[in-house]
Write a protein that holds these residues in place. Structure first.
Motif, PDB file in Angstrom:
ATOM      1  N   PHE A   1       0.832  -1.200   0.000  1.00  0.00           N
ATOM      2  CA  PHE A   1       0.000   0.000   0.000  1.00  0.00           C
ATOM      3  C   PHE A   1       0.867   1.251   0.000  1.00  0.00           C
ATOM      4  CE2 PHE A   1      -3.394   2.609   2.420  1.00  0.00           C
ATOM      5  CZ  PHE A   1      -3.866   3.142   1.224  1.00  0.00           C
ATOM      6  N   GLY A   2       1.985   1.203   0.719  1.00  0.00           N
ATOM      7  CA  GLY A   2       2.916   2.331   0.705  1.00  0.00           C
ATOM      8  C   GLY A   2       3.486   2.578  -0.678  1.00  0.00           C
ATOM      9  N   LEU A   3       3.831   1.500  -1.405  1.00  0.00           N
ATOM     10  CA  LEU A   3       4.315   1.652  -2.771  1.00  0.00           C
ATOM     11  C   LEU A   3       3.256   2.283  -3.671  1.00  0.00           C
ATOM     12  CD1 LEU A   3       6.242  -1.692  -3.470  1.00  0.00           C
ATOM     13  CD2 LEU A   3       7.214   0.578  -3.122  1.00  0.00           C
ATOM     14  N   VAL A   4       2.002   1.877  -3.461  1.00  0.00           N
ATOM     15  CA  VAL A   4       0.905   2.454  -4.250  1.00  0.00           C
ATOM     16  C   VAL A   4       0.809   3.948  -4.009  1.00  0.00           C
ATOM     17  CG1 VAL A   4      -1.609   2.534  -4.503  1.00  0.00           C
ATOM     18  CG2 VAL A   4      -0.438   0.334  -4.422  1.00  0.00           C
ATOM     19  N   MET A   5       0.885   4.351  -2.756  1.00  0.00           N
ATOM     20  CA  MET A   5       0.790   5.779  -2.443  1.00  0.00           C
ATOM     21  C   MET A   5       2.004   6.543  -2.958  1.00  0.00           C
ATOM     22  SD  MET A   5      -2.112   6.207  -1.248  1.00  0.00           S
ATOM     23  CE  MET A   5      -1.846   7.954  -1.014  1.00  0.00           C
ATOM     24  N   ALA A   6       3.186   5.906  -2.931  1.00  0.00           N
ATOM     25  CA  ALA A   6       4.374   6.557  -3.476  1.00  0.00           C
ATOM     26  C   ALA A   6       4.231   6.759  -4.979  1.00  0.00           C
ATOM     27  CB  ALA A   6       5.614   5.721  -3.178  1.00  0.00           C
ATOM     28  N   ALA A   7       3.566   5.814  -5.652  1.00  0.00           N
ATOM     29  CA  ALA A   7       3.388   5.910  -7.103  1.00  0.00           C
ATOM     30  C   ALA A   7       2.314   6.925  -7.476  1.00  0.00           C
ATOM     31  CB  ALA A   7       3.035   4.538  -7.676  1.00  0.00           C
ATOM     32  N   VAL A   8       1.247   6.975  -6.692  1.00  0.00           N
ATOM     33  CA  VAL A   8       0.141   7.901  -6.986  1.00  0.00           C
ATOM     34  C   VAL A   8       0.501   9.316  -6.546  1.00  0.00           C
ATOM     35  CG1 VAL A   8      -2.274   8.463  -6.475  1.00  0.00           C
ATOM     36  CG2 VAL A   8      -1.588   6.086  -6.871  1.00  0.00           C
ATOM     37  N   GLY A   9       1.178   9.432  -5.399  1.00  0.00           N
ATOM     38  CA  GLY A   9       1.510  10.742  -4.842  1.00  0.00           C
ATOM     39  C   GLY A   9       0.754  10.971  -3.549  1.00  0.00           C
ATOM     40  N   GLU A  10       1.490  11.067  -2.447  1.00  0.00           N
ATOM     41  CA  GLU A  10       0.875  11.239  -1.133  1.00  0.00           C
ATOM     42  C   GLU A  10       0.879  12.709  -0.737  1.00  0.00           C
ATOM     43  OE1 GLU A  10       3.079   9.700   2.182  1.00  0.00           O
ATOM     44  OE2 GLU A  10       1.236   9.051   3.196  1.00  0.00           O
ATOM     45  N   PRO A  11      -0.301  13.293  -0.465  1.00  0.00           N
ATOM     46  CA  PRO A  11      -0.351  14.700  -0.034  1.00  0.00           C
ATOM     47  C   PRO A  11       0.493  14.922   1.225  1.00  0.00           C
ATOM     48  CG  PRO A  11      -2.554  13.891  -0.542  1.00  0.00           C
ATOM     49  CD  PRO A  11      -1.641  12.694  -0.543  1.00  0.00           C
TER      50      PRO A  11
END
Length: 401
Positions: free
Chosen positions: A245-255
């Protein structure tokens, strides 16, 4: 588990920041938290019971959050990192090959039957540990970017491989669980990317900020707990759920605002609680009664440093090679999972952490050496990942968020 127990844990966990306070030592905060857990756990005063169901649940939540944050530290959106993936992949493969030789030798020498696990430990790197050192020392240049790509690849690959090798008799079942969690993560990436493109995430963010709803944090936690539930149902550690899930957020962009909220929740309470729980779970009397396990820990740490230092033959400067050996998440995960599954020998979980501490010490020294050559001059700017700047921890998302 009582409120007084939680108060004790919160107070004793302050040993982490206190021990990490001298900047020149470059010690991770988790070291003091582990030592604090050892002091009040099974090896010390026995003031807390690591087998308490509430304590264990909170520790698992902290573990999932810690691995989520580690995943967000992998700079998957950095264009310079993507450009260095070829060289980083080759070096990660060579380090893994060296780890196979050294790890197999260590497994045969100590006769534990866990050589595959040692190979993963020796090949691993920790983006969550190396990148903050790179940032704090303001290391920059093409060699640093290439090393960062190598660390990101090794970190991801070893975290995926760990559930398969920590308990070989159930490797097929673990592989199916990894596939299930990975499939869920891919679905999340597709869905979140769609929401980002349509501007829905940004509208939710503005609503949450103006009305003080904390919607993004609530949604993130709901998704993380759901993915952790899927992982548990699939007989895979919550480590895999958090990191994917962290990789997903790193790829999408975490506010940035969400990153700060998660930092407060993870590093302020649940992360330290996990490390205190892990320290409390260790039985150092077993380590004292099995001196061979102390030697095992030193061999694992030295072997990891050796496997990565050998990358100097591929053009990676020696200090950066040793720095890339610094590991945290994989040994901690191996000790945690192995303790829960009861597949490690007496004292072996502590030996895995001793090995990690050896690599951290070597990484701190190597980082100081690397700063003499690769540190940027004061006032140098540039975006994260720029060959003329330090390598950051990934895109924080909307800079206005």
């Amino acid at each position: 588990m009582t409120f007084l127990s939680l108060a004790l844990i919160a107070v004793i966990a302050l040993a982490g920041p206190l021990l990490a306070l001298p900047v020149r030592w470059h010690l991770p905060v988790m070291l003091g938290e582990l030592l604090a857990g050892i002091a009040i756990g099974r090896s010390g005063l026995a003031l807390v019971d690591p087998a308490d169901p509430t304590f264990t649940l909170l520790a698992n939540i902290g573990f999932a959050l810690m691995m989520f944050v580690a995943g967000t530290h992998v700079p998957v959106r950095d264009p310079h990192i993507r450009g260095a993936l070829g060289k980083g992949s080759r070096r990660a493969i060579v380090a893994a090959a060296a780890a196979v030789v050294v790890g197999t030798g260590i497994g045969l020498l100590f006769g534990t039957g866990h050589a595959p696990l040692y190979v993963v430990l020796l090949a691993s790197s920790s983006a969550a540990l190396v990148l903050p050192i790179v940032d704090s020392l303001r290391l920059g240049g093409p060699d640093v970017v290439d090393m960062t790509a190598q660390v990101a690849i090794a970190d991801t690959a070893c975290i995926v491989a760990l559930p398969l090798l920590v308990d070989p008799p159930h490797a097929v079942q673990a592989a199916l669980g990894v596939l299930v969690v990975t499939g869920c993560a891919v679905g999340l990436f597709v869905g979140l990317s769609w929401l980002e493109r349509r501007g829905i995430r940004r509208r939710v963010h503005r609503l949450s900020e103006s009305r003080k709803f904390a919607l993004e944090l609530r949604i993130q936690l709901a998704v993380l707990f759901t993915l952790a539930g899927v992982a548990t149902w699939s007989n895979v550690s919550v480590m895999m759920a958090g990191f994917s899930f962290g990789l997903v957020m790193a790829a999408v962009g975490e506010p940035r605002r969400l990153a700060r909220q998660l930092f407060a929740l993870s590093d302020g309470f649940l992360g330290p609680l996990f490390f205190v729980w892990l320290g409390a779970s260790l039985t150092l009397r077993d380590l004292a009664g099995h001196p061979d396990m102390i030697a095992l820990g030193l061999a694992l740490g030295g072997g990891a440093v050796l496997a990565h230092a050998g990358l100097a033959f591929l053009g990676l400067p020696l200090p950066l090679g040793v720095l890339s050996a610094a590991q945290l998440g994989v040994p901690v995960a191996a000790a945690s999972i192995g303790t829960q599954l009861q597949v490690l020998l007496p004292g072996e979980a502590a030996a895995l952490l001793v090995g990690a501490l050896v690599t951290i010490a070597a990484g701190a020294v190597a980082g100081s050496r690397a700063a003499r050559t690769f540190a940027l001059p004061a006032g140098a700017g540039g975006k994260s990942g720029d060959p003329g700047s330090t390598v950051g921890q990934g895109d924080p998302g909307d800079p206005k968020a």
